[in-house]
Motif scaffolding. Sequence first.
Motif, PDB file in Angstrom:
ATOM      1  N   ILE A  38       0.835  -1.203   0.000  1.00  0.00           N
ATOM      2  CA  ILE A  38       0.000   0.000   0.000  1.00  0.00           C
ATOM      3  C   ILE A  38       0.868   1.251   0.000  1.00  0.00           C
ATOM      4  O   ILE A  38       0.584   2.224  -0.709  1.00  0.00           O
ATOM      5  CB  ILE A  38      -0.974  -0.032   1.192  1.00  0.00           C
ATOM      6  CG1 ILE A  38      -2.022  -1.120   0.964  1.00  0.00           C
ATOM      7  CG2 ILE A  38      -1.640   1.320   1.395  1.00  0.00           C
ATOM      8  CD1 ILE A  38      -2.879  -1.408   2.156  1.00  0.00           C
ATOM      9  N   ALA A  39       1.948   1.236   0.771  1.00  0.00           N
ATOM     10  CA  ALA A  39       2.860   2.380   0.793  1.00  0.00           C
ATOM     11  C   ALA A  39       3.508   2.563  -0.575  1.00  0.00           C
ATOM     12  O   ALA A  39       3.678   3.696  -1.041  1.00  0.00           O
ATOM     13  CB  ALA A  39       3.919   2.183   1.862  1.00  0.00           C
ATOM     14  N   TYR A  40       3.858   1.474  -1.244  1.00  0.00           N
ATOM     15  CA  TYR A  40       4.444   1.555  -2.578  1.00  0.00           C
ATOM     16  C   TYR A  40       3.470   2.192  -3.561  1.00  0.00           C
ATOM     17  O   TYR A  40       3.861   3.044  -4.366  1.00  0.00           O
ATOM     18  CB  TYR A  40       4.852   0.162  -3.050  1.00  0.00           C
ATOM     19  CG  TYR A  40       5.485   0.147  -4.411  1.00  0.00           C
ATOM     20  CD1 TYR A  40       6.804   0.534  -4.585  1.00  0.00           C
ATOM     21  CD2 TYR A  40       4.760  -0.247  -5.527  1.00  0.00           C
ATOM     22  CE1 TYR A  40       7.389   0.536  -5.834  1.00  0.00           C
ATOM     23  CE2 TYR A  40       5.337  -0.248  -6.779  1.00  0.00           C
ATOM     24  CZ  TYR A  40       6.650   0.148  -6.930  1.00  0.00           C
ATOM     25  OH  TYR A  40       7.212   0.141  -8.172  1.00  0.00           O
ATOM     26  N   LEU A  41       2.204   1.806  -3.498  1.00  0.00           N
ATOM     27  CA  LEU A  41       1.198   2.405  -4.374  1.00  0.00           C
ATOM     28  C   LEU A  41       1.037   3.895  -4.094  1.00  0.00           C
ATOM     29  O   LEU A  41       0.923   4.707  -5.018  1.00  0.00           O
ATOM     30  CB  LEU A  41      -0.139   1.683  -4.220  1.00  0.00           C
ATOM     31  CG  LEU A  41      -0.199   0.263  -4.749  1.00  0.00           C
ATOM     32  CD1 LEU A  41      -1.569  -0.341  -4.453  1.00  0.00           C
ATOM     33  CD2 LEU A  41       0.096   0.234  -6.235  1.00  0.00           C
ATOM     34  N   TYR A  42       1.043   4.265  -2.816  1.00  0.00           N
ATOM     35  CA  TYR A  42       0.905   5.678  -2.452  1.00  0.00           C
ATOM     36  C   TYR A  42       2.098   6.488  -2.962  1.00  0.00           C
ATOM     37  O   TYR A  42       1.915   7.559  -3.560  1.00  0.00           O
ATOM     38  CB  TYR A  42       0.779   5.822  -0.935  1.00  0.00           C
ATOM     39  CG  TYR A  42       0.870   7.252  -0.478  1.00  0.00           C
ATOM     40  CD1 TYR A  42      -0.200   8.107  -0.673  1.00  0.00           C
ATOM     41  CD2 TYR A  42       2.024   7.747   0.115  1.00  0.00           C
ATOM     42  CE1 TYR A  42      -0.124   9.434  -0.274  1.00  0.00           C
ATOM     43  CE2 TYR A  42       2.113   9.062   0.511  1.00  0.00           C
ATOM     44  CZ  TYR A  42       1.031   9.902   0.323  1.00  0.00           C
ATOM     45  OH  TYR A  42       1.125  11.214   0.701  1.00  0.00           O
ATOM     46  N   ILE A  43       3.296   5.997  -2.753  1.00  0.00           N
ATOM     47  CA  ILE A  43       4.495   6.712  -3.187  1.00  0.00           C
ATOM     48  C   ILE A  43       4.527   6.809  -4.715  1.00  0.00           C
ATOM     49  O   ILE A  43       4.911   7.844  -5.271  1.00  0.00           O
ATOM     50  CB  ILE A  43       5.767   6.030  -2.649  1.00  0.00           C
ATOM     51  CG1 ILE A  43       5.795   6.088  -1.119  1.00  0.00           C
ATOM     52  CG2 ILE A  43       7.021   6.658  -3.232  1.00  0.00           C
ATOM     53  CD1 ILE A  43       5.810   7.492  -0.544  1.00  0.00           C
ATOM     54  N   THR A  44       4.097   5.770  -5.407  1.00  0.00           N
ATOM     55  CA  THR A  44       4.038   5.813  -6.870  1.00  0.00           C
ATOM     56  C   THR A  44       3.073   6.886  -7.336  1.00  0.00           C
ATOM     57  O   THR A  44       3.376   7.651  -8.259  1.00  0.00           O
ATOM     58  CB  THR A  44       3.629   4.444  -7.427  1.00  0.00           C
ATOM     59  OG1 THR A  44       4.572   3.457  -6.986  1.00  0.00           O
ATOM     60  CG2 THR A  44       3.576   4.458  -8.934  1.00  0.00           C
ATOM     61  N   ALA A  45       1.906   6.990  -6.703  1.00  0.00           N
ATOM     62  CA  ALA A  45       0.942   8.020  -7.066  1.00  0.00           C
ATOM     63  C   ALA A  45       1.500   9.421  -6.802  1.00  0.00           C
ATOM     64  O   ALA A  45       1.327  10.335  -7.617  1.00  0.00           O
ATOM     65  CB  ALA A  45      -0.354   7.812  -6.298  1.00  0.00           C
ATOM     66  N   GLU A  46       2.184   9.589  -5.694  1.00  0.00           N
ATOM     67  CA  GLU A  46       2.784  10.892  -5.392  1.00  0.00           C
ATOM     68  C   GLU A  46       3.876  11.236  -6.394  1.00  0.00           C
ATOM     69  O   GLU A  46       3.980  12.384  -6.827  1.00  0.00           O
ATOM     70  CB  GLU A  46       3.360  10.895  -3.975  1.00  0.00           C
ATOM     71  CG  GLU A  46       2.313  10.986  -2.897  1.00  0.00           C
ATOM     72  CD  GLU A  46       1.599  12.327  -2.874  1.00  0.00           C
ATOM     73  OE1 GLU A  46       2.241  13.369  -3.087  1.00  0.00           O
ATOM     74  OE2 GLU A  46       0.379  12.318  -2.641  1.00  0.00           O
ATOM     75  N   MET A  47       4.696  10.266  -6.769  1.00  0.00           N
ATOM     76  CA  MET A  47       5.753  10.543  -7.730  1.00  0.00           C
ATOM     77  C   MET A  47       5.183  10.883  -9.101  1.00  0.00           C
ATOM     78  O   MET A  47       5.716  11.748  -9.798  1.00  0.00           O
ATOM     79  CB  MET A  47       6.712   9.354  -7.841  1.00  0.00           C
ATOM     80  CG  MET A  47       7.475   9.074  -6.555  1.00  0.00           C
ATOM     81  SD  MET A  47       8.220  10.527  -5.800  1.00  0.00           S
ATOM     82  CE  MET A  47       9.533  10.860  -6.909  1.00  0.00           C
ATOM     83  N   LEU A  48       4.096  10.258  -9.490  1.00  0.00           N
ATOM     84  CA  LEU A  48       3.443  10.618 -10.750  1.00  0.00           C
ATOM     85  C   LEU A  48       2.911  12.045 -10.694  1.00  0.00           C
ATOM     86  O   LEU A  48       2.997  12.793 -11.676  1.00  0.00           O
ATOM     87  CB  LEU A  48       2.320   9.633 -11.071  1.00  0.00           C
ATOM     88  CG  LEU A  48       2.761   8.245 -11.491  1.00  0.00           C
ATOM     89  CD1 LEU A  48       1.548   7.333 -11.637  1.00  0.00           C
ATOM     90  CD2 LEU A  48       3.553   8.304 -12.787  1.00  0.00           C
TER      91      LEU A  48
END
Length: 67
Positions: A38-48
């Motif tokens: 879940i943290a990986y998905l959140y960080i990916t969304a923030e980086m996008l």
Amino acid sequence: MELQDILRVAGIGLVIAFLHLFFEQTGKKEFSFFLFFIAYLYITAEMLRFLRLFFNEIIAFFQWLAA
């Protein structure tokens, strides 16, 4: 504004890292994995979102050059 976003992501990353270590030590590896995912998905969304802001700035710069 961007500095606050970067600090927020870094803070969330630290909290997730400590929780990951805690759950690994207590033997709850499944929960630790889902927390990491879940943290990986959140960080990916923030980086996008950061990339979108970056490219908008580049587009604005090139439009300024063309004017």
